[in-house]
Structure formats: structure tokens, C-alpha cells
Design a protein around this motif. Structure first.
Motif, short mmCIF file in Angstrom:
data_model
loop_
_atom_site.label_atom_id
_atom_site.label_comp_id
_atom_site.label_asym_id
_atom_site.label_seq_id
_atom_site.Cartn_x
_atom_site.Cartn_y
_atom_site.Cartn_z
N GLY A 85 0.82 -1.22 0.00
CA GLY A 85 0.00 0.00 0.00
C GLY A 85 0.85 1.25 0.00
N THR A 86 1.87 1.28 -0.81
CA THR A 86 2.80 2.42 -0.87
C THR A 86 2.08 3.71 -1.30
N PRO A 87 2.22 4.76 -0.51
CA PRO A 87 1.58 6.04 -0.87
C PRO A 87 2.14 6.59 -2.19
N VAL A 88 1.30 7.30 -2.93
CA VAL A 88 1.68 7.95 -4.17
C VAL A 88 1.50 9.44 -4.00
N THR A 89 2.53 10.21 -4.32
CA THR A 89 2.40 11.67 -4.27
C THR A 89 2.25 12.21 -5.69
N VAL A 90 1.56 13.30 -5.83
CA VAL A 90 1.40 13.95 -7.13
C VAL A 90 1.74 15.42 -6.98
N ALA A 91 2.21 16.01 -8.07
CA ALA A 91 2.56 17.43 -8.06
C ALA A 91 2.34 18.00 -9.45
N VAL A 92 2.12 19.30 -9.52
CA VAL A 92 2.02 20.00 -10.78
C VAL A 92 3.19 20.97 -10.81
N GLU A 93 4.06 20.80 -11.85
CA GLU A 93 5.22 21.67 -11.98
C GLU A 93 4.81 22.94 -12.72
N ASP A 94 5.53 24.02 -12.46
CA ASP A 94 5.28 25.26 -13.19
C ASP A 94 5.59 25.05 -14.66
N ALA A 95 4.72 25.56 -15.53
CA ALA A 95 4.90 25.40 -16.98
C ALA A 95 5.89 26.41 -17.51
#
Length: 146
Positions: free
Chosen positions: A136-146
Motif C-alpha cells: 500500500g505504498t503512498p503515491v504523491t502527485v505534483a504539478v510543476e510550473d509550466a
């Protein structure tokens, strides 16, 4: 993460609902929405997850058994139920099933004898994909600056 532990792929959009994943060695695999209405045959991300589960343990088992005998049949079927509930969209009841045959000789007998243990060791210790899912490894998400 270090250079020795980091694994990565880059996913790029190639069209509406179509993507290509590229690994650091230059290998690619195309996938998409898998819309049967549009006649698409590309794998979906869910199918890729199932393929990763089966492929990971298949590699482990093949390495262990093929040292003794080349299989005459080696098929891995992976299934899961896609559900949408209070936890969101996910797969349940994941199952990995091996159908492996070896020649009827002494080497084949040795390969057949170790097959169940090879499958168990892959599942319990070696297969990074199934170990990651089960942990059940956590997943992180991010939005990088374009």
C-alpha cells in the motif's frame, strides 16, 4: 533516492486519449483509454498495471525454473475487479495464475518441483510490483510550473 534505487518513466501525450511511456533506456510502450467504441487496441493504464504484476513475477519464476528446463508452455493470467466505491476507483481481488509446463524428462521434473516455491518466493519477497501493491505504498502527485 539514489541513482542506484531510482526507477522512472516519462509519459507523453501523443493525441487525445493516447500516450507513450519511455524508460531511461529508450524503450517505449503506447497506451490509451482503450475505448472499444473507437476500435482502440492499446492497453489501458489498468491493463498495464495487471501486466506489470504478471510480468514481474513471471520474470522471477522464469529465471528460477529455466535454469533447469526450458518450458513448453509459460502463461501468466492476471485478473482484478475494477470497482468504484467510497474509496474511489480501484482494483480488488487481484489474482495471478501460472500455467507452466515442462518436458517430461529429468530436467523438466526439477523445474516442476521448484515451480511452486519460485512462485511463492516471487510473490512474498522478490516481485517489486506486487510487493508495492500489497504494502500500500503512498503515491504523491505534483504539478510543476509550466
Amino acid at each position: 533516492m539514489t541513482e542506484n534505487t531510482l526507477r522512472s518513466v516519462t509519459v507523453e501525450r501523443t493525441g487525445t486519449g493516447h500516450f507513450t511511456a519511455t524508460n531511461p533506456r529508450g524503450g517505449t510502450i503506447s497506451f490509451g483509454t482503450g475505448s472499444a467504441d473507437d476500435g482502440e487496441t492499446d492497453f489501458t493504464p489498468v491493463e498495464l498495471l495487471l501486466a506489470a504484476l504478471g510480468g514481474c513475477t513471471a520474470v522471477d519464476v522464469d529465471v528460477a525454473t529455466a535454469r533447469h528446463s526450458e518450458p513448453t508452455r509459460f502463461t501468466v493470467t492476471v485478473t482484478g475487479d475494477k470497482v468504484a466505491d467510497e474509496l474511489g476507483n480501484r482494483l480488488t481481488d487481484l489474482s495471478v495464475s501460472f500455467s507452466v509446463a515442462f518436458p517430461d524428462d529429468e530436467a523438466g521434473d526439477r523445474a516442476r518441483a521448484i515451480l511452486p516455491r519460485a512462485v511463492k518466493v516471487s510473490h512474498d519477497k522478490l516481485c517489486t510490483v506486487s510487493r508495492t501493491v500489497e504494502a500500500g505504498t503512498p503515491v504523491t502527485v505534483a504539478v510543476e510550473d509550466a
